[in-house]
Enzyme design. Structure first.
Site, PDB file in Angstrom:
ATOM      1  NE  ARG A   1      -4.600 -16.249  -4.250  1.00 11.10           N
ATOM      2  CZ  ARG A   1      -3.951 -15.483  -3.390  1.00 11.10           C
ATOM      3  NH1 ARG A   1      -2.674 -15.212  -3.577  1.00 11.10           N
ATOM      4  NH2 ARG A   1      -4.576 -14.975  -2.357  1.00 11.10           N
TER       5      ARG A   1
ATOM      6  NE  ARG B   1      -1.613 -19.927   2.536  1.00 11.40           N
ATOM      7  CZ  ARG B   1      -1.361 -18.623   2.561  1.00 11.40           C
ATOM      8  NH1 ARG B   1      -2.151 -17.816   3.251  1.00 11.40           N
ATOM      9  NH2 ARG B   1      -0.339 -18.134   1.910  1.00 11.40           N
TER      10      ARG B   1
ATOM     11  CD  GLN C   1      -5.808  -9.988  -1.346  1.00 10.26           C
ATOM     12  OE1 GLN C   1      -6.447 -10.693  -2.122  1.00 10.26           O
ATOM     13  NE2 GLN C   1      -4.580 -10.288  -0.960  1.00 10.26           N
TER      14      GLN C   1
ATOM     15  NE  ARG D   1       1.115 -15.594   4.783  1.00  6.59           N
ATOM     16  CZ  ARG D   1       2.019 -14.640   5.100  1.00  6.59           C
ATOM     17  NH1 ARG D   1       2.966 -14.890   5.975  1.00  6.59           N
ATOM     18  NH2 ARG D   1       1.959 -13.443   4.553  1.00  6.59           N
TER      19      ARG D   1
ATOM     20  NE  ARG E   1      -3.807  -2.367   2.293  1.00  4.39           N
ATOM     21  CZ  ARG E   1      -3.832  -3.693   2.071  1.00  4.39           C
ATOM     22  NH1 ARG E   1      -2.708  -4.365   1.879  1.00  4.39           N
ATOM     23  NH2 ARG E   1      -4.992  -4.342   2.048  1.00  4.39           N
TER      24      ARG E   1
ATOM     25  CG  ASP F   1      -2.646 -14.014   5.425  1.00  2.00           C
ATOM     26  OD1 ASP F   1      -3.494 -14.627   4.742  1.00  2.00           O
ATOM     27  OD2 ASP F   1      -2.353 -12.817   5.251  1.00  2.00           O
TER      28      ASP F   1
ATOM     29  CB  SER G   1     -11.926 -10.137   0.958  1.00  2.84           C
ATOM     30  OG  SER G   1     -10.829  -9.725   0.160  1.00  2.84           O
TER      31      SER G   1
ATOM     32  CE  LYS H   1      -6.637 -16.203   2.290  1.00  2.00           C
ATOM     33  NZ  LYS H   1      -6.909 -14.775   2.093  1.00  2.00           N
TER      34      LYS H   1
HETATM   35  O1  SPQ Z   1      -1.114 -11.226  -1.538  1.00  2.00           O
HETATM   36  P1  SPQ Z   1      -1.629 -12.590  -1.243  1.00  2.00           P
HETATM   37  O2  SPQ Z   1      -0.951 -13.613  -2.099  1.00  2.00           O
HETATM   38  O3  SPQ Z   1      -3.134 -12.695  -1.343  1.00  2.00           O
HETATM   39  O4  SPQ Z   1      -1.206 -12.886   0.279  1.00  2.00           O
HETATM   40  C1  SPQ Z   1      -1.834 -13.425   1.451  1.00  2.00           C
HETATM   41  C2  SPQ Z   1      -0.665 -14.115   2.260  1.00  2.00           C
HETATM   42  O5  SPQ Z   1      -0.845 -15.170   2.874  1.00  2.00           O
HETATM   43  O6  SPQ Z   1       0.412 -13.522   2.276  1.00  2.00           O
HETATM   44  C3  SPQ Z   1      -2.967 -14.418   1.168  1.00  2.00           C
HETATM   45  F1  SPQ Z   1      -2.657 -15.478   0.577  1.00  2.00           F
HETATM   46  O7  SPQ Z   1      -2.313 -12.372   2.307  1.00  2.00           O
HETATM   47  C4  SPQ Z   1      -3.465 -11.569   2.055  1.00  2.00           C
HETATM   48  C5  SPQ Z   1      -4.532 -11.855   3.101  1.00  2.00           C
HETATM   49  O8  SPQ Z   1      -4.894 -13.214   3.120  1.00  2.00           O
HETATM   50  C6  SPQ Z   1      -3.047 -10.113   2.139  1.00  2.00           C
HETATM   51  C7  SPQ Z   1      -4.184  -9.168   2.301  1.00  2.00           C
HETATM   52  C8  SPQ Z   1      -3.976  -7.708   2.089  1.00  2.00           C
HETATM   53  O9  SPQ Z   1      -2.821  -7.239   2.120  1.00  2.00           O
HETATM   54  O10 SPQ Z   1      -4.983  -7.007   1.902  1.00  2.00           O
HETATM   55  C9  SPQ Z   1      -5.443  -9.586   2.691  1.00  2.00           C
HETATM   56  C10 SPQ Z   1      -5.782 -11.011   2.914  1.00  2.00           C
HETATM   57  O11 SPQ Z   1      -6.512 -11.502   1.795  1.00  2.00           O
HETATM   58  P2  SPQ Z   1      -8.109 -11.378   1.684  1.00  2.00           P
HETATM   59  O12 SPQ Z   1      -8.446 -12.250   0.491  1.00  2.00           O
HETATM   60  O13 SPQ Z   1      -8.642 -11.942   2.966  1.00  2.00           O
HETATM   61  O14 SPQ Z   1      -8.458  -9.989   1.456  1.00  2.00           O
END
Ligand code: SPQ
Length: 438
Positions: free
Chosen positions: A128, A352, A175, A393, A32, A321, A173, A348
């Site tokens: 994904r 996992r 993200q 992880r 970010r 995570d 989420s 993920k």
């Molecule tokens: O970036 P990525 O690959 O999705 O990374 C992971 C991780 O384990 O490092 C998930 F696999 O973290 C995400 C987390 O699960 C990072 C994140 C963020 O920075 O906003 C949010 C989470 O995902 P989500 O799908 O719950 O929004």
């Protein structure tokens, strides 16, 4: 940028974790900081930046879009912001490697640009699900193409006129929430996102740090498009998701005592501490402070006997995570641990739930995967060869399991540890694990 060649870990059984360490910078905050720094007016200086492959993919993507980004020293990054409309069309597709965060957040941010752009990733990222972001972004007026399965590559058509929407997220989420807020910066009117459960709020905090007004009403977060970002300084705390491996390792290895400094303890991320404490872990917070809008503390963890628990479902998004390594804690606990409500773990970097169940079975642990979680009966951990499925992880979680194993644990396909935790092997060996790579 993802790692092409394979790496195998061989971890000797037993040992303790002792000492004082600082794990690398928070991955979510590092991504970010580049994104908002690039769109800001002025120069953003970042310290504690995670030099992992994932956040470096984000950094490279913004360089490819014409942003000058310098790296004057270790963990230091200087971003010369180009303002809200200063990004330029990249010469080729943006390669985001293994990083879901890069692709999903940038899907939102790039929906508001005047140029077309394509985003690709490695084999894992290419599997994904992206419809969770492309569908609500389309409601805002974005034009994004995916494969027929809703997976990458993503092709974004520029020049769309975005309109703010109110969106009730079907999954918790960060993200998805962040993608919509970043698109909302470019949208006409208000963009509001309602979350079914609290998720990490680094985007909202950092937007405010860059002088952008963000309103939170209960579980809804809103912003109005058309504003500007003012450059700022960012001190990235150590990543609690990386600290988690050490919190579990030190808890399960008798005689351990470890201090982890400058760890981010944002309450939307501390599920791992809450869950481990419910299991009986001895984790203390010292020197709590706020750094650049994010709460930070030094954590001290001592080994303690763990007991199995029913993991409260409200903790799931706050520890999403950390479940791979929490499953290792459960395998070392007395009694049964039950996780429910965590179906997100199946989409993920690997599935996992299945990856961990497969590895735990190799090690002789009684682990029963369910559609949305796992039931684990604590007991002895054996030895053997487990496959991390290229998931960082999973690899680090099984490395910690060796502290309580009856023999050597070999872990294959570990190159992607570099996506989130460069220097893991050196750091963990320095604390007392005996981990060799091929
Ligand atoms: O970036 P990525 O690959 O999705 O990374 C992971 C991780 O384990 O490092 C998930 F696999 O973290 C995400 C987390 O699960 C990072 C994140 C963020 O920075 O906003 C949010 C989470 O995902 P989500 O799908 O719950 O929004």
């Amino acid at each position: 940028m993802s790692s092409a060649h394979n790496v195998t870990y061989k971890v000797s059984p037993g040992g303790q974790l002792r000492g004082a360490i600082r794990v690398p910078g928070d991955k979510s905050i590092s991504h970010r900081s580049i994104m908002l720094g690039a769109l800001a007016e002025g120069t953003t200086e970042i310290s504690g930046f995670l030099e992992g492959e994932d956040s470096l993919c984000t950094l490279q993507a913004f360089r490819d879009m014409g942003v000058r980004i310098d790296r004057p020293g270790p963990q230091r990054v200087v971003v010369r912001g180009v303002g809200m409309s200063g990004l330029r069309a990249p010469a080729k597709a943006l390669d985001l490697g293994n990083s879901g965060t890069s692709m999903r957040l940038m899907a939102g941010l790039l929906s508001g640009q005047s140029f077309d752009v394509e985003m690709t990733g490695d084999a894992s990222l290419s599997r994904r699900p992206m419809r969770r972001v492309t569908e609500p972004l389309a409601k805002m007026g974005a034009r994004i193409e995916t494969t027929a399965q809703g997976t990458p590559p993503l092709k974004i058509i520029g020049g769309s006129h975005l309109k703010g929407i109110g969106y009730d997220m079907p999954v918790a989420s960060a993200q998805v929430k962040s993608a919509l807020l970043l698109a909302g910066l470019y949208a006409e009117g208000m963009t509001c996102v309602t979350e079914p459960a609290p998720t990490r709020d680094h985007t909202e905090r950092m937007l405010q740090g860059f002088g952008y007004q963000v309103e939170r009403r209960g579980s809804t977060v809103c912003l109005r498009g058309g504003g500007r970002l003012r450059a700022t300084a960012i001190d990235v705390p150590a990543d609690i998701s990386s600290a988690a491996f050490f919190l579990v390792g030190a808890s399960i290895a008798t005689g351990s005592e470890l201090e982890l400094s400058h760890v981010g303890i944002n309450p939307t991320r501390t599920g791992v501490i809450n869950i481990l404490r419910l299991m009986g872990a001895d984790i203390r917070l010292r020197n709590e402070r706020t750094v650049g809008g994010e709460p930070v503390a030094d954590l001290v963890v001592r080994s303690a006997p763990l007991r199995g628990i029913e993991i409260p479902e409200d903790q799931v998004p706050l520890a999403i995570d950390e479940f791979p390594v929490l499953f290792i804690a459960a395998a070392c606990a007395e009694g049964t641990t039950v996780l429910r409500g965590a179906e997100e773990l199946r989409v993920k970097e690997s599935d996992r739930i299945q990856s961990m169940a497969d590895g735990l079975h190799v090690l002789g642990v009684d682990a029963q995967p369910t559609a949305d979680g796992m039931i684990i009966r604590g007991g002895p951990i054996g030895d053997g060869r487990v496959d991390s499925k290229g998931d960082h992880r999973i690899a680090m979680a099984f490395a910690m399991a060796a502290l309580r194993a009856g023999g050597e644990i070999e872990i294959t396909d570990c190159a992607n540890v570099k996506t989130s935790f460069p220097g893991f092997v050196e750091l963990v060996n320095g604390c007392g694990l005996d981990l060799r790579t091929n």
